[in-house]
Scaffold this motif. Sequence first.
Motif, PDB file in Angstrom:
ATOM      1  N   ASP A 797       0.789  -1.223   0.000  1.00 40.07           N
ATOM      2  CA  ASP A 797       0.000   0.000   0.000  1.00 40.07           C
ATOM      3  C   ASP A 797       0.828   1.283   0.000  1.00 40.07           C
ATOM      4  O   ASP A 797       0.376   2.321   0.445  1.00 40.07           O
ATOM      5  N   ARG A 798       2.046   1.194  -0.412  1.00 41.47           N
ATOM      6  CA  ARG A 798       2.817   2.424  -0.553  1.00 41.47           C
ATOM      7  C   ARG A 798       3.923   2.198  -1.579  1.00 41.47           C
ATOM      8  O   ARG A 798       4.317   1.065  -1.850  1.00 41.47           O
ATOM      9  N   THR A 799       4.425   3.296  -2.105  1.00 45.22           N
ATOM     10  CA  THR A 799       5.438   3.182  -3.145  1.00 45.22           C
ATOM     11  C   THR A 799       6.777   2.811  -2.556  1.00 45.22           C
ATOM     12  O   THR A 799       7.477   1.950  -3.071  1.00 45.22           O
ATOM     13  N   LEU A 800       7.142   3.486  -1.462  1.00 40.41           N
ATOM     14  CA  LEU A 800       8.440   3.258  -0.832  1.00 40.41           C
ATOM     15  C   LEU A 800       8.226   3.295   0.674  1.00 40.41           C
ATOM     16  O   LEU A 800       7.296   3.966   1.154  1.00 40.41           O
ATOM     17  N   PRO A 801       9.068   2.642   1.451  1.00 39.48           N
ATOM     18  CA  PRO A 801       8.851   2.640   2.903  1.00 39.48           C
ATOM     19  C   PRO A 801       9.125   3.988   3.553  1.00 39.48           C
ATOM     20  O   PRO A 801       8.995   4.109   4.762  1.00 39.48           O
ATOM     21  N   HIS A 802       9.475   4.996   2.763  1.00 37.13           N
ATOM     22  CA  HIS A 802       9.720   6.308   3.349  1.00 37.13           C
ATOM     23  C   HIS A 802       8.426   7.058   3.615  1.00 37.13           C
ATOM     24  O   HIS A 802       8.436   8.118   4.220  1.00 37.13           O
ATOM     25  N   PHE A 803       7.337   6.516   3.109  1.00 33.74           N
ATOM     26  CA  PHE A 803       6.078   7.249   3.207  1.00 33.74           C
ATOM     27  C   PHE A 803       5.089   6.463   4.047  1.00 33.74           C
ATOM     28  O   PHE A 803       5.195   5.241   4.141  1.00 33.74           O
ATOM     29  N   PRO A 804       4.124   7.166   4.640  1.00 35.10           N
ATOM     30  CA  PRO A 804       3.095   6.435   5.392  1.00 35.10           C
ATOM     31  C   PRO A 804       2.270   5.539   4.471  1.00 35.10           C
ATOM     32  O   PRO A 804       2.164   5.803   3.264  1.00 35.10           O
ATOM     33  N   ILE A 805       1.670   4.525   5.067  1.00 35.22           N
ATOM     34  CA  ILE A 805       0.904   3.571   4.268  1.00 35.22           C
ATOM     35  C   ILE A 805      -0.288   4.265   3.625  1.00 35.22           C
ATOM     36  O   ILE A 805      -0.908   5.140   4.224  1.00 35.22           O
ATOM     37  N   SER A 806      -0.564   3.853   2.395  1.00 32.58           N
ATOM     38  CA  SER A 806      -1.631   4.378   1.534  1.00 32.58           C
ATOM     39  C   SER A 806      -1.635   5.913   1.472  1.00 32.58           C
ATOM     40  O   SER A 806      -2.675   6.534   1.471  1.00 32.58           O
ATOM     41  N   SER A 807      -0.469   6.459   1.409  1.00 36.96           N
ATOM     42  CA  SER A 807      -0.348   7.900   1.215  1.00 36.96           C
ATOM     43  C   SER A 807      -0.526   8.223  -0.261  1.00 36.96           C
ATOM     44  O   SER A 807       0.010   7.524  -1.126  1.00 36.96           O
ATOM     45  N   LYS A 808      -1.311   9.250  -0.535  1.00 37.86           N
ATOM     46  CA  LYS A 808      -1.527   9.613  -1.929  1.00 37.86           C
ATOM     47  C   LYS A 808      -0.991  11.004  -2.229  1.00 37.86           C
ATOM     48  O   LYS A 808      -1.337  11.610  -3.232  1.00 37.86           O
ATOM     49  N   THR A 809      -0.157  11.508  -1.358  1.00 44.22           N
ATOM     50  CA  THR A 809       0.378  12.851  -1.570  1.00 44.22           C
ATOM     51  C   THR A 809       1.257  12.879  -2.830  1.00 44.22           C
ATOM     52  O   THR A 809       1.776  11.839  -3.249  1.00 44.22           O
ATOM     53  N   PRO A 810       1.442  14.053  -3.414  1.00 46.72           N
ATOM     54  CA  PRO A 810       2.255  14.120  -4.637  1.00 46.72           C
ATOM     55  C   PRO A 810       3.630  13.501  -4.449  1.00 46.72           C
ATOM     56  O   PRO A 810       4.075  12.702  -5.283  1.00 46.72           O
ATOM     57  N   ALA A 811       4.291  13.842  -3.358  1.00 45.18           N
ATOM     58  CA  ALA A 811       5.663  13.357  -3.190  1.00 45.18           C
ATOM     59  C   ALA A 811       5.705  11.847  -3.042  1.00 45.18           C
ATOM     60  O   ALA A 811       6.641  11.194  -3.496  1.00 45.18           O
TER      61      ALA A 811
END
Lengths: 1370, 145
Positions: A797-811
Amino acid sequence: MMQEKLRCTKEPYIEDVGPRKIKSIRFSTFSGEDIRKLAEVQVWNNRIYDLNLKPIENGLLDPRMGAPNRQTECATCHGNFTDCPGHFGYLKLILPVFNVGYFNSILNILKCICKGCGRILLDETLRKTYLKKMRNPKADILQKNALMKIIRDKCKPCRCLRCGYANGVVKKARSGLYFIQDFSKTADPSVEEFRSALSHTKDKTSFQVSHVLSAVAVLSLFRKMLDEDCELLNLYDRPEKLIVTHIAVPPVSIRPSVIVDSGRSSNEDNITSILKNIINTNSILREDLEGAAPPFKCLDCWTHLQIQVVEYINSEAPCIPDSKHRGLVQRLKGKQGRFRGNLSGKRVEFTGRTVISPDPNLKITEVAIPILMARVLTYPERVSNYNIEKLRQLVRNGPSKYPGANFVLRPDGSKVHLKYVDKRDIANELKYGYVVERHLEDGDIVLFNRQPSLHRMSIMCHRARIMPWRTLRFNESVCNPYNADFDGDEMNLHVPQTEEARTEALMLMGVQNNLCTPKNGEILVASTQDFLTSSFLVTRKDTFYDRASFSLMCSYIGDAMDPIDLPTPALIKPIELWTGKQLFSVLIRPNANTRVFLNLIVKEKIYSKSETMCPSDGYVYFRNSELMCGQLGKATLGNGNKDGLFSVLLRDYNPHAAASCMNRLAKLSARWIGNHGFSIGIDDVQPGENLNQQKRKKINEGYRECHELISSYSKGQLTLQSGCNAAQTLELKITGVLNQIRSTAGNVCMNELHWRNSPLIMSQCGSKGSPINISQMVACVGQQSVGGRRAPNGFIDRTLPHFPISSKTPAAKGFVANSFYTGLTPTEFFFHTMGGREGLVDTAVKTAETGYMSRRLMKGLEDLSIYYDQTVRTANGSIVQFVYGDDGMDPAKMEGKDGIPLNLDQLFMKVMATCPLREQDTLSPAEILHTLDDRLSKYDTTPEGGCSAAFKKMLSDFLHKHAAAFSNIRRALQLDENHVQKKDSSVLESVAANISGISAKQLQVFLETCIFRYHSKKIEAGAAIGAIGAQSIGEPGTQMTLKTFHFAGVASMNVTLGVPRIKEIINAAKNISTPIITATLVSDRDVISARMVKSSLEKTVLGEVAKAIKIVLKSSQPYIAVKLDMERIEALHIRISSQSVQQAILNHPKIKLKPEHIRVLGNNNLKIYPPEADRSKLQFELHSLKAVLPKVIVKGIATVERAVINNTNGVYNLLVEGTNLLAVIGTPGINGSKTKSNHVIEVQQTLGIEAARQCIINEIQYTMRNHGMSIDARHMMLLADLMTYRGEVLGITRFGISKMKDSVLMLASFEKTAEHLFNASYNGRNDQIEGVSECIIMGIPMQLGTGILKVRQRVEQLPELTYRPDPIIC
Amino acid sequence: MVELLFEDIFTLTRLDPDGKKFDKVTRIEARSEQFDMSMQLDVNTEVYPLHVGDKFTMVLAPTLSLDGTPDSGYYTQGQRKSLADKFEYVMHGKLYKISEESSGPNVKVELYASFGGLLMMLKGDPSNATNFELDQRLFLLMRKV
């Protein structure tokens, strides 16, 4: 008097018949007898060499089969290695074996004949009717093959009507290569008896009532067959020839034996070793048979022999597990095989290849050849009065000194290499008629080529310039057609060896004659990169030169050889200054003797407004070769434009004018930019403070917007877009916002940059880079996409482990806010690599795919050409088009947009400028139209005179428009609209004349030019238009990026585009990935009706409209109660009643209910009773019914996935995703006559073949247009016509092509080589060497292009025509 | 005596109406006093600086020779006596377009000339356009007053 030669009685008399040409090839089979007669020697010895390494007699390398190497000679014909083509030997097999190539054919024959008597298994009447059909002389091969299939299916295994033999079913054996006859299905009483008898035994072994049909049995059966029956089975020759009894041993020369290990052993060819094994097995088998070995041992041996013979023919046959050898079939098939590797493409001499580099000082028609290369590549020049002294000097120089020669050929045919003789002697010996193979010299004609040769401009004819050093050099303007750059590319060079070849090459393939691509008529050879940059800078409004520098520039234009007229300076006072635009005027027309009057209007990329007064000077206007205004860029000078400077020069004047202008421009640009200097540094990509601030602001705004969207999505408040769910809508909106950020950042940065910024200059003039590239470097890299979406989730549910799960923010989804200058953060960098990898993978996959597509297209279209009656025909003369492209025009010569022959606006402007009004009087609007009508009634503007109605209409429309404009102006000036007075009669009159008056002379010149030019644009007879069409469609394919596009207007609907779509169309695929029906509505401005039609198209299942589906268990009779949700049904505008639901359930294929099982209760209730069954199963019945019922389609078309309402400017139409055009057309509310589908096959089935043709054209055009590629519609028409001319849609695949063509050689050189060859010999096919492939294979000039002409001799007395068949003996 | 095609005194009203695009060249907008013509002209302000409010005489002549010999089209060097002597700024070019603009109540004629890429657009009453012809060679002479 010639002395009669004493003739030996034993020598056969051979009539000298002069040179002969292969007219046709017949494929057939050899019998064992034939093979024996053809052979020179019987091969039986399994030893090859004796102890002294001498070939053993009757061994596989018997010297009678040809010379094995250069030292020895052939024992049969006494020729040496080069002269003797070799002779066949033969090898007698003790027992016959099957030929693996004919295995299926033999099976088919066996199925059709009685295994007892060998007659066909048809009754007499049926046999006779089929025989008649088979003998029909009009039937072609395809029909005959189809008929044979019908006959095969008709022949049921049964008791033979003639001999009474009970036939079983013939099958292939599961393993091994033999047939079995299975009697288990035949109702034979004896079998039953046998079975019952066997059932008493305790042994439970399964028994098979089958009988092996060995090769011997089959052979004897085939011998019994009647000739008539053979004919019925489409057999050309006796069937026993399909079975191998003798093997032809090929000559030694094609299976050379190499002696290695300093003469101690030899390396044998694969064929030789297989044959050796065969000889071994054969002799063992013979010994076994003679020595009365046990039968199973003989059988084993025989099977072994069979397998070896199979290996000899096809070592990849399924019954051979893993052969290490290459059989005969392997030698033929594949890219490196005989057909494609040696027959269709041959190796040639007089070629060179090396690295290329640029040289702007060369003419565009030239190529610089290194001296090293020129010393090897020679041209045979015949000695004559004019060149004898030159050639003597060359001979004296010899092979090692550059302008020299390598060989001298005497008229008697002897050849002298100048390295080994006294050169002076030979030079003195030179007489007229000798031929000197001299080194290449300046001006010689060479062919220049770069792979991949995707279109005909990939190989062009240049003139040689011999130069020092080691690279091939040419003008950068010619990079485009070759698609070459100088990053280490290599190119090939060929030297034509005869005068005819040179002339033909120069005329047809010369660079000058190939400036335009036949793909769409755009110019291809044109200025690129630096030339554009320097022209752009030179023609800036504020470039001024004083006398010295202007004269210097003028001298750059040529080689200081041609005179130049210095124009009056634009600025005379306070100081003399010339502008850069004046320099360009000099470049176009250096002196008054150059009669080139260029007139042209182009809007450059930087054009903003108000025509010539454009503040950024983007409106290019040439008037009589003077540059009035405009800064020149790619649109004027570059390639891919139809009304650029060079195109206009080419059309209005000649190729030479365009080419010499290009030469001058190349020289000027290269030298100018060399002095001026042009480079890029870090300061070019440093953003200013203002830019940084604005960018930060934009990005913050965008991010805020995205966060708002995300929060409203998570609250579920997002307003959905049509046909999308919430997640899709969010994605679309966020993508829109993010793209907006980048484009605004880009715009800001384009505005902020100084005009001297090098990347900005390059992007503005079009030499390299786009605004996006600049803004990526300076401002913001932007969103990275993978597969057309934002970066995918590689983790849970995320692109990379640097982001929170199921984050849809641009970055978190791959938006790169940094620029390449500021540098990317680690996550941004990772997203960037994801996008980059997709691109790389894409290109790698695409090249292979498009390459194969081009090959197929070429094979399909190669033999189409124009005949003298303007028809387009295949090689065997069948018509594909009556007039090429509906008007018979040459696509390469089209001047206007969308393949229109002339650009009338441009032509009119030229005529008005080049023949000025001066003192002549202007015509009134009525007079203009009168002159027009007069001219259009002459012969050469009639359809018989070769003038299409479309062109006439275009011409008259244009002049009507002009006349109307003229009368408007007169009305505005308050003059009499229809009465034109003398020019000098009044002030206003003269002003009107100056504004848009036209004199009688001008009008006449205009009309004559139009009509003359139109006629000169006809396509020439013999043009290989098929090959051109194939290239024109195949070449753009390589440039297409693999991506799907959003459908116009409807964001959620994707259509396959790019290479996959083109592939689908060309393959005539039955299942396409995104079938879409575009349905027009009867009332197309009404949303409500559109919704109603939509709901009647989309499939509605019972589960969606039912309130409840319940099982009601009552003691009397359990049933399922269905209650319809009427509110919902009304809300959805669906017309569903309980009756229609009843019908739908009854029609469902899986529910087998009868009408009495479904009881309709009122408007919204149904009761469904399960069919009578025993009560134990009742529960299951009920439950399975309940499971199926919600899936019953109660309304709509089953194959329709969904329908989306599309709104274009208030007009609604429906886009239906799915198939079944027929049902969609039949739906009420849909305008069937305007409804289209993108599924070619379905269109053909629904609307017919002509609609399918139009569909193919439209679909290819749509796809190409979406990728920004314009291709002349004529090519697509030709392709569509080829695909449909047989009456069914044939794909350009091996199946389609084999139905289009009947040449065996052509099909064999395409795909499935062996299969086609075996079938051809089975059917006894005859190949008239007509098509391109066949002619190349046989080495015969083909019937296309210049080959369409034949020199014929007038015969004194015409032979008497007879209207009867030729006598049998004559 | 040379016949002048047009002569009037202009007042410069605006510099670079669409923003400054080029370093050495400025587009000026000016209005004439006598014939009420409006003009847009590209001037090389590096060698001949102009400012808003400047008044200048502008003359269009077919030739520079004082006796009215038509211009040959070729440039002859040398310090001959010519019309240019009385002016400060002289350009040579060509009339390439005549068009009409009928937006207002009375029709106006627009004359377009290019002096080696430096453009001039002269807009005014049709009566002032009588002497002009397409493809005519023009000398533009300017003098501040």
